[in-house]
Design an enzyme around this catalytic site. Structure first.
Site, mmCIF file in Angstrom:
data_model
loop_
_atom_site.group_PDB
_atom_site.id
_atom_site.type_symbol
_atom_site.label_atom_id
_atom_site.label_comp_id
_atom_site.label_asym_id
_atom_site.label_seq_id
_atom_site.Cartn_x
_atom_site.Cartn_y
_atom_site.Cartn_z
ATOM 1 N N ALA A 22 2.673 -0.260 9.143
ATOM 2 C CA ALA A 22 3.765 -1.138 9.589
ATOM 3 C C ALA A 22 3.671 -2.493 8.880
ATOM 4 C CB ALA A 22 3.710 -1.327 11.104
ATOM 5 N N ALA A 23 2.464 -3.016 8.755
ATOM 6 C CA ALA A 23 2.288 -4.307 8.067
ATOM 7 C C ALA A 23 2.692 -4.193 6.600
ATOM 8 C CB ALA A 23 0.832 -4.770 8.177
ATOM 9 N N LYS A 24 2.274 -3.112 5.953
ATOM 10 C CA LYS A 24 2.547 -2.961 4.516
ATOM 11 C C LYS A 24 4.037 -2.684 4.266
ATOM 12 C CE LYS A 24 -1.626 -3.719 3.004
ATOM 13 N NZ LYS A 24 -1.902 -4.961 2.255
ATOM 14 N N SER A 44 0.854 -1.204 0.000
ATOM 15 C CA SER A 44 0.000 0.000 0.000
ATOM 16 C C SER A 44 0.876 1.236 0.000
ATOM 17 C CB SER A 44 -0.877 0.031 1.250
ATOM 18 O OG SER A 44 -1.485 1.301 1.387
ATOM 19 N N TYR A 77 -1.480 -0.704 10.041
ATOM 20 C CA TYR A 77 -1.570 -1.041 8.613
ATOM 21 C C TYR A 77 -0.288 -0.641 7.867
ATOM 22 C CZ TYR A 77 -3.800 -1.083 3.921
ATOM 23 O OH TYR A 77 -4.124 -1.311 2.611
HETATM 24 P P1 NAP Z 1 -11.614 -5.646 0.220
HETATM 25 O O1 NAP Z 1 -12.494 -5.155 -0.886
HETATM 26 O O2 NAP Z 1 -11.978 -5.325 1.620
HETATM 27 O O3 NAP Z 1 -11.424 -7.235 0.042
HETATM 28 C C1 NAP Z 1 -10.588 -7.916 0.924
HETATM 29 C C2 NAP Z 1 -10.495 -9.364 0.539
HETATM 30 O O4 NAP Z 1 -9.592 -9.967 1.480
HETATM 31 C C3 NAP Z 1 -11.821 -10.102 0.668
HETATM 32 O O5 NAP Z 1 -11.965 -11.056 -0.357
HETATM 33 C C4 NAP Z 1 -11.701 -10.784 2.032
HETATM 34 O O6 NAP Z 1 -12.417 -12.014 2.141
HETATM 35 C C5 NAP Z 1 -10.222 -11.069 2.100
HETATM 36 N N1 NAP Z 1 -9.810 -11.234 3.490
HETATM 37 C C6 NAP Z 1 -9.780 -10.327 4.484
HETATM 38 N N2 NAP Z 1 -9.401 -10.897 5.629
HETATM 39 C C7 NAP Z 1 -9.186 -12.203 5.361
HETATM 40 C C8 NAP Z 1 -8.830 -13.327 6.144
HETATM 41 N N3 NAP Z 1 -8.576 -13.241 7.453
HETATM 42 N N4 NAP Z 1 -8.737 -14.530 5.522
HETATM 43 C C9 NAP Z 1 -8.984 -14.648 4.203
HETATM 44 N N5 NAP Z 1 -9.342 -13.639 3.412
HETATM 45 C C10 NAP Z 1 -9.453 -12.427 3.997
HETATM 46 O O7 NAP Z 1 -10.120 -5.087 0.054
HETATM 47 P P2 NAP Z 1 -9.379 -4.446 -1.221
HETATM 48 O O8 NAP Z 1 -9.593 -2.999 -1.195
HETATM 49 O O9 NAP Z 1 -9.674 -5.222 -2.448
HETATM 50 O O10 NAP Z 1 -7.860 -4.683 -0.772
HETATM 51 C C11 NAP Z 1 -7.090 -5.756 -1.231
HETATM 52 C C12 NAP Z 1 -5.648 -5.547 -0.791
HETATM 53 O O11 NAP Z 1 -5.178 -4.327 -1.322
HETATM 54 C C13 NAP Z 1 -5.492 -5.454 0.730
HETATM 55 O O12 NAP Z 1 -4.300 -6.071 1.139
HETATM 56 C C14 NAP Z 1 -5.401 -3.963 0.955
HETATM 57 O O13 NAP Z 1 -4.684 -3.665 2.126
HETATM 58 C C15 NAP Z 1 -4.672 -3.531 -0.287
HETATM 59 N N6 NAP Z 1 -4.872 -2.111 -0.611
HETATM 60 C C16 NAP Z 1 -6.116 -1.634 -0.888
HETATM 61 C C17 NAP Z 1 -6.254 -0.275 -1.185
HETATM 62 C C18 NAP Z 1 -7.585 0.325 -1.526
HETATM 63 O O14 NAP Z 1 -7.643 1.564 -1.679
HETATM 64 N N7 NAP Z 1 -8.654 -0.429 -1.685
HETATM 65 C C19 NAP Z 1 -5.144 0.563 -1.167
HETATM 66 C C20 NAP Z 1 -3.900 0.034 -0.855
HETATM 67 C C21 NAP Z 1 -3.776 -1.311 -0.589
HETATM 68 P P3 NAP Z 1 -14.038 -12.046 2.192
HETATM 69 O O15 NAP Z 1 -14.494 -11.622 0.816
HETATM 70 O O16 NAP Z 1 -14.342 -13.466 2.501
HETATM 71 O O17 NAP Z 1 -14.437 -11.084 3.257
#
Ligand code: NAP
Length: 249
Positions: free
Chosen positions: A157-159, A142, A155
């Protein structure tokens, strides 16, 4: 058109948002995709959509915060797919708050789900990759891990940890032709950001920090990720690619 030679990928967090876009993009390139998410419904829906579009997919519900569950799932998977060529560590959560108000459980949940999960999956899936002497690992980090972000100590720190892991594993696996890269998205329109992209006032404040003045699409993160998994990207490793509208320059 990118080149993929009959590859199999595992995408975590493939049920929604960025992970689903990555799974669908890889499937359109002919890759067999193992779609992992927490709930069976969401990974099942992604796998069904891929299959309906003529692709190959399998759904697998695994809680990536549970190392033992990852070990059990990997053991079963590797019986069916002796080599998983591509690993996308994408599953993630946020539990935002300023440091003084952040509980230890919010810290631990975010570190375990976003970072420790990468350690477990990579350790298990990369071993057969090393024997095959080909592999692609992409960690979805991220912009918060690159620049820091007030309210996201856990978050970011994790990223940032994922970025350190990426660079170290790129060095450890290079001799086996396994590349390891990170993609660092900015503000992408998904369920994770719905709280602010859907609120005009908050959205306007956020977009002041984005040179391209818009939220990104999951497909734009997926396109970069798919490229990094292709044959064509074989000379790229240990790098972080920002897909953030120019936030981190
Ligand atoms: P999202 O729409 O909230 O979707 C998250 C996905 O991760 C879902 O399919 C969820 O499963 C799964 N998940 C969460 N916790 C889990 C667990 N304990 N075990 C298994 N699966 C789990 O998120 P997103 O926005 O697509 O983000 C995807 C990645 O991109 C993340 O790592 C996020 O930090 C990173 N990111 C996102 C953004 C942004 O602006 N959106 C920006 C920077 C980085 P379920 O469908 O079963 O709930």
């Amino acid at each position: 058109m990118l080149t993929f030679k009959n590859r199999t990928a595992l995408v975590t967090g493939a049920g929604r948002g960025i992970g689903r876009a990555i799974a669908e993009t890889l499937a359109r390139q002919g890759v067999t995709v193992i779609c992992v998410s927490k709930s069976a419904e969401s990974c099942g829906a992604t796998a069904a959509a891929i299959t309906a579009a003529g692709g190959r997919a399998k759904a697998l519900a695994v809680d990536v915060a549970d190392g033992a569950a990852i070990a059990k799932a990997s053991e079963e998977l590797l019986k069916e797919f002796p080599v998983i060529d591509i690993l996308i560590n994408n599953a993630g959560i946020t539990r935002d708050g300023l440091l003084f108000r952040m509980s230890e459980s919010d810290w631990n949940d975010v570190l375990t789900t976003n970072l420790t999960s990468c350690f477990h999956w990579t350790k298990l899936i990369a071993r057969p990759m090393t024997r095959a002497r080909w592999g692609r690992i992409v960690n979805i980090a991220s912009v918060s891990g690159v620049m820091g972000n007030a309210g996201q100590a856990n978050y970011s720190a994790a990223k940032a940890g994922m970025i350190g892991l990426t660079k170290t594993l790129a060095r450890e696996f290079a001799s086996r032709s396994i590349t390891v890269n990170a993609v660092a998205p900015g503000f992408i329109k998904t369920d994770m950001t719905a709280g602010f992209s859907g609120d005009a006032e908050i959205a306007a404040k956020i977009l002041e920090t984005v040179p391209l003045k818009r939220f990104g699409e999951s497909a734009e993160v997926a396109a970069m990720t798919a490229f990094l998994c292709s044959e064509e990207a074989g000379y790229i490793t240990g790098q972080v690619f920002n897909v953030d509208g120019g936030m981190a320059m």
